[in-house]
Write an enzyme that holds these catalytic residues in place. Structure first.
Site, mmCIF file in Angstrom:
data_model
loop_
_atom_site.group_PDB
_atom_site.id
_atom_site.type_symbol
_atom_site.label_atom_id
_atom_site.label_comp_id
_atom_site.label_asym_id
_atom_site.label_seq_id
_atom_site.Cartn_x
_atom_site.Cartn_y
_atom_site.Cartn_z
ATOM 1 C CB VAL A 239 -1.309 -0.282 1.460
ATOM 2 C CG1 VAL A 239 -1.865 1.022 1.250
ATOM 3 C CG2 VAL A 239 -1.530 -1.731 1.038
ATOM 4 C CB THR A 286 3.722 0.558 4.750
ATOM 5 O OG1 THR A 286 5.060 -0.070 4.942
ATOM 6 C CG2 THR A 286 2.733 -0.221 6.592
ATOM 7 C CG ASP A 287 6.304 1.798 -1.246
ATOM 8 O OD1 ASP A 287 7.164 1.385 -0.763
ATOM 9 O OD2 ASP A 287 5.933 2.741 -2.397
ATOM 10 C CB ALA A 288 10.167 2.636 2.184
#
Length: 558
Positions: A239, A286-288
């Protein structure tokens, strides 16, 4: 079934022994160890001693190494970590264009847009096979791909060649082919960046960005892309730090402007859409979380527990593991995250590990029909290059270049030089010299402004440019020489000139009057040679543009 999560069904399909393993591991961990499972670390940021401590004592769930090691070095690192990991690790890599995204010497097959340009769905399958083979051989079991975004806004600096283009049906079909193929051979796919990048002209690495489609437009495009992959048993979704106001308000009409959150923090998008509406039962990451799109959206001590409470299962990357780890423990203590939500996240992480991490990946490959030789890898990569190169325009019938027409090529590189295969200008020069042509490497700083009377008609001016999608930049455009812009195609009406783009497919906006423009998408030696073969008439142009390379501008057609 463990805590109302049916692991025997989509997408895990675990057997009884695997389910028993998940239950046993869950029950064996205390709260602090469960919290460790929530984190996927950028492993290269830590010393070997500290990384081993984080895995053995804090129970970190996953790691990702940037492509700074050879395959053998990466294998050795994973073997060392496997020996001390109390629970098998998820070993991630960004294999968006092939194994080159995981380790030095891995094949850079093609960017996704180049694969789409072939117009051949079988190429997406070949891409996935090669990526699975090389990735698994190195020990990688989880790829942060495919990129499932649509390349809608040509000004977006981070999508373009990383996507399968702007056509909804192509993105929908190619992403599913990739997911089904790579997972068939034991590597988990993680599609990104839900709810979808490519609408905004900005980069979520730098601050939250927006997918501003109407709710219905989103459901009919991005929503369908993700539903299609979910029906293809997609194991995980990443996401992004991307706000989708219309869809969030479709789930919760009472949201104020301040309450609209990026997907990585949005309960409406993660739980409301992915879990409840699309019935996705896989892992959500999550994305980073080192990105500005995450750090600017909410105070971090609240954001870390809020991410898990919203429905995400894993937190990818952290600026300080120990601080974020404590933030998560604090969230459990103050009730921001329930113990039930923590267990749900850990159950899905363990289920993914049961699926792809509990067996040696090389052993898992044995007996699979997909296992191809290196000659097949080379063959598929060459096929993709040959089929992808796209002729955008060819005015004045400059192409194909006929033998004897030119004595010399004036070569002008207006992008980066270094590629996975070496220096781009060197690769092009070597090809041209084999064709019997002299090559002049143009340096505007030793030239002077001159009139068109100096143009020689036995000289072909060839522009090459590698401008790839790149995080932390605000635009991917050509920067011309500060000395009178001497390297621009100034005399397009007097000289024969050709422009070949080995990256961003939208560079025609910067050279709109160039008579010949070619998109080759990927800066590899095989792609360079395929493009030049077509320039010299040795093969036909076959690529079909997956985007509008004219950028909707009038003069780019001239």
């Amino acid at each position: 079934m463990i805590q109302n999560i049916d692991l025997a069904k989509r997408p895990f399909y675990l057997n009884q022994d695997q389910e028993a393993w998940v239950k046993c591991k869950l029950e064996s961990m205390n709260e602090r160890q469960k919290v460790g499972q929530l984190f996927c670390l950028m492993a290269g940021e830590y010393s070997e001693e500290e990384l081993e401590k984080l895995i053995s004592e804090y129970y970190v769930g996953g790691v990702l190494f940037r492509p700074i090691h050879t395959k053998e070095e990466l294998q050795a690192k994973y073997e060392r970590l496997d020996r001390i990991a109390p629970i098998p690790l998820l070993k991630a890599a960004n294999l968006e264009e092939g194994a080159a995204g995981g380790y030095l010497g891995g094949t850079k097959f093609a960017y996704q847009e180049g694969i789409a340009a072939t117009g051949n769905p079988d190429m997406a399958e070949k891409f996935a096979k090669v990526t699975a083979k090389e990735g698994l051989e190195a020990g990688i079991n989880w790829t942060f791909s495919p990129v499932a975004d649509m390349d809608i806004n040509f000004r977006n600096p981070i999508t373009n060649i990383r996507t399968f283009g702007s056509d909804f049906a192509t993105v929908r079909d190619y992403t599913r082919i990739f997911v089904e193929t790579i997972q068939q051979y034991g590597m988990a796919a993680c599609a990104k960046h839900f709810p979808g990048d490519g609408v905004d002209y900005r980069d979520q690495h730098l601050h939250p960005t927006y997918n501003t489609l109407s709710a219905q437009e989103w459901y009919d495009t991005y929503g369908q892309i993700y539903r299609n992959m979910i029906e293809g048993d997609l194991l995980s979704i990443m996401v992004g730090h991307i706000v989708q106001p219309a869809v969030e308000r479709d789930v919760n009409p009472n949201l104020t402007e301040e309450e609209l959150l990026p997907g990585s923090l949005s309960r409406e998008l993660v739980t409301g859409i992915l879990r409840q509406r699309y019935h996705f039962n896989g892992v959500i990451t999550t994305d980073a979380t080192i990105m500005g799109g995450y750090t600017m959206a909410m105070e971090r001590k609240k954001a870390i527990p809020a991410t898990i409470a919203a429905g995400c299962d894993m937190i990818v990357f952290t600026p300080d593991f120990y601080v974020d780890y404590q933030f998560m423990l604090n969230g459990l203590k103050d009730g921001s995250v329930t113990k039930e939500r923590l267990d749900e996240a850990v159950i899905r992480i363990l289920a993914l590990k049961a699926k792809v991490a509990c067996e040696n990946p090389v052993k898992r490959m044995q007996g699979k029909e997909f296992v191809c030789s290196m000659s097949d890898v080379v063959k598929y990569t060459n096929e993709c290059a040959d089929e992808a190169v796209t002729l955008v325009k060819n005015h004045r019938d400059i192409l194909p270049v006929r033998p004897g027409k030119y004595k010399k090529v004036k070569l002008i590189n207006v992008g980066k030089e270094e590629t996975v295969d070496g220096n781009l200008s060197d690769i092009v020069s070597d090809y041209l010299k084999k064709e019997g042509l002299k090559v002049e490497r143009y340096d505007p700083y030793v030239e002077e402004l001159h009139s068109s009377i100096c143009v020689k008609h036995d000289v072909l001016t060839m522009y090459i440019c590698c401008k790839e999608a790149e995080s932390n930049v605000t635009t991917v455009r050509i920067s011309w020489c500060m000395k009178h812009a001497l390297d621009i195609p100034r005399f397009v009406n007097e000289e024969d000139s050709v422009f070949i783009a080995f990256g961003n497919p939208y560079l025609l906006q910067d050279v709109p009057r160039i008579p010949v423009f070619i998109n080759a998408y990927t800066a590899t030696k095989v792609t360079v040679e395929a493009a030049l073969d077509k320039v010299f008439g040795k093969s036909e142009f076959k690529g079909i543009s997956p985007v509008d390379p004219f950028c909707g501008l009038l003069d780019t057609h001239l």
